[in-house]
Design a protein around this motif. Structure first.
Motif, PDB file in Angstrom:
ATOM      1  N   ASP A 107     -56.750  79.930   4.917  1.00 10.05           N
ATOM      2  CA  ASP A 107     -57.109  80.293   6.279  1.00 10.05           C
ATOM      3  C   ASP A 107     -57.826  79.109   6.914  1.00 10.05           C
ATOM      4  O   ASP A 107     -58.354  78.240   6.213  1.00 10.05           O
ATOM      5  N   LEU A 108     -57.853  79.053   8.252  1.00 11.18           N
ATOM      6  CA  LEU A 108     -58.512  77.926   8.915  1.00 11.18           C
ATOM      7  C   LEU A 108     -59.936  78.225   9.337  1.00 11.18           C
ATOM      8  O   LEU A 108     -60.838  77.422   9.115  1.00 11.18           O
ATOM      9  N   VAL A 109     -60.145  79.391   9.953  1.00 13.47           N
ATOM     10  CA  VAL A 109     -61.461  79.702  10.497  1.00 13.47           C
ATOM     11  C   VAL A 109     -62.235  80.531   9.491  1.00 13.47           C
ATOM     12  O   VAL A 109     -62.029  81.732   9.348  1.00 13.47           O
ATOM     13  N   MET A 110     -63.130  79.863   8.783  1.00 14.15           N
ATOM     14  CA  MET A 110     -63.954  80.524   7.771  1.00 14.15           C
ATOM     15  C   MET A 110     -65.163  79.628   7.486  1.00 14.15           C
ATOM     16  O   MET A 110     -65.184  78.456   7.852  1.00 14.15           O
ATOM     17  N   PRO A 111     -66.176  80.177   6.847  1.00 21.82           N
ATOM     18  CA  PRO A 111     -67.396  79.399   6.605  1.00 21.82           C
ATOM     19  C   PRO A 111     -67.316  78.502   5.378  1.00 21.82           C
ATOM     20  O   PRO A 111     -66.474  78.690   4.505  1.00 21.82           O
ATOM     21  N   GLU A 112     -68.173  77.514   5.367  1.00 23.53           N
ATOM     22  CA  GLU A 112     -68.603  76.753   4.181  1.00 23.53           C
ATOM     23  C   GLU A 112     -67.516  76.102   3.326  1.00 23.53           C
ATOM     24  O   GLU A 112     -67.365  76.458   2.174  1.00 23.53           O
ATOM     25  N   PRO A 113     -66.839  75.096   3.765  1.00 26.13           N
ATOM     26  CA  PRO A 113     -66.563  74.613   5.127  1.00 26.13           C
ATOM     27  C   PRO A 113     -65.338  75.302   5.677  1.00 26.13           C
ATOM     28  O   PRO A 113     -64.798  76.209   5.034  1.00 26.13           O
ATOM     29  N   ASP A 114     -64.847  74.865   6.839  1.00 28.34           N
ATOM     30  CA  ASP A 114     -63.679  75.522   7.418  1.00 28.34           C
ATOM     31  C   ASP A 114     -62.404  75.118   6.672  1.00 28.34           C
ATOM     32  O   ASP A 114     -62.433  74.311   5.737  1.00 28.34           O
ATOM     33  N   GLY A 115     -61.293  75.693   7.106  1.00 28.16           N
ATOM     34  CA  GLY A 115     -60.047  75.482   6.370  1.00 28.16           C
ATOM     35  C   GLY A 115     -59.523  74.074   6.373  1.00 28.16           C
ATOM     36  O   GLY A 115     -58.969  73.611   5.367  1.00 28.16           O
ATOM     37  N   VAL A 116     -59.690  73.358   7.488  1.00 30.57           N
ATOM     38  CA  VAL A 116     -59.207  71.977   7.545  1.00 30.57           C
ATOM     39  C   VAL A 116     -60.000  71.111   6.572  1.00 30.57           C
ATOM     40  O   VAL A 116     -59.421  70.344   5.784  1.00 30.57           O
TER      41      VAL A 116
END
Length: 218
Positions: free
Chosen positions: A63-72
């Motif tokens: 997934d891209l939008v997620m915490p700690e860190p983001d998907g990218v």
């Protein structure tokens, strides 16, 4: 690769998505889900643990939008630590800058969550074959962004950007010319190009634009 089971690891901060993917992929011949994580940090830790047991997955669904860190950022870190692992992005977001960021980070596939589930399977198999798979809607967005005129910093040449940064630092044309080993008239030409490309009307506006965009810090 015929008959080979593809090992998949799922990363998504929504439990219902992880459960859905596990259920569907677990019932798909030739695919085995070997783990899941709710955020980037946990994913990296779990992948390191799997690597220590020589049990890395073949493909990570990210997934891209997620915490700690983001998907990218997580994709880039996964590819740095485990280059043989392929990453397929599965997300709700199909904007060009997100697609480009994921591909530049090392993703080999990009699928939207509203796509048919069979397409996720195809993206997994394509990645395992060493191919890049893009959702059709994502491919259209990416193509449009590639043919669209460049804007902002991307529209500037390297020398124009150098001049802009020095202008924002408060340097005069004479100082800029001396620092870049070019004439004052050339500096003025570059600055004029910067103003035209960024649709600005003054040196002061250019300096403020550069600060706002993070090119310099005051």
């Amino acid at each position: 690769m015929t008959g080979e089971t593809i090992r998949v690891f799922v990363v998504d901060d929504h439990e219902v998505v992880r459960l859905g993917l596990r259920a569907f992929l677990g019932a798909t011949p030739g695919i085995e889900v070997v783990g899941e994580a709710a955020d980037g940090r946990s994913a990296l830790q779990d992948l390191d643990a799997l690597a220590a047991r020589d049990a890395l997955p073949d493909v990570v669904l990210m997934d891209l939008v997620m915490p700690e860190p983001d998907g990218v950022a997580t994709t880039a870190l996964v590819k740095k630590a485990h280059p043989a692992v392929d990453v397929v992005v599965v997300t709700s977001f199909g904007e060009a800058h997100r697609v480009q960021g994921a591909l530049e980070a090392g993703a080999t596939g990009y699928v939207l969550k509203d796509a048919e589930v069979d397409e996720i399977v195809e993206a997994i198999r394509a990645a395992h074959r060493g191919e890049v798979h893009l959702d059709a809607a994502v491919a259209r967005v990416l193509t449009r962004s590639l043919v669209a005129p460049r804007r902002g910093v991307a529209a500037l040449t390297a020398r124009e950007r150098d001049v802009l940064v020095l202008v924002a630092e408060g340097r005069s044309n004479r100082e800029i010319g001396r620092m870049l080993s070019i004439g004052e008239r050339t500096v003025q030409t570059h600055l004029g190009n910067v103003l035209m490309k960024l649709e600005l009307s003054s040196r002061t506006q250019a300096a403020l634009w550069a600060v706002r965009e993070g090119l310099v810090r005051l």
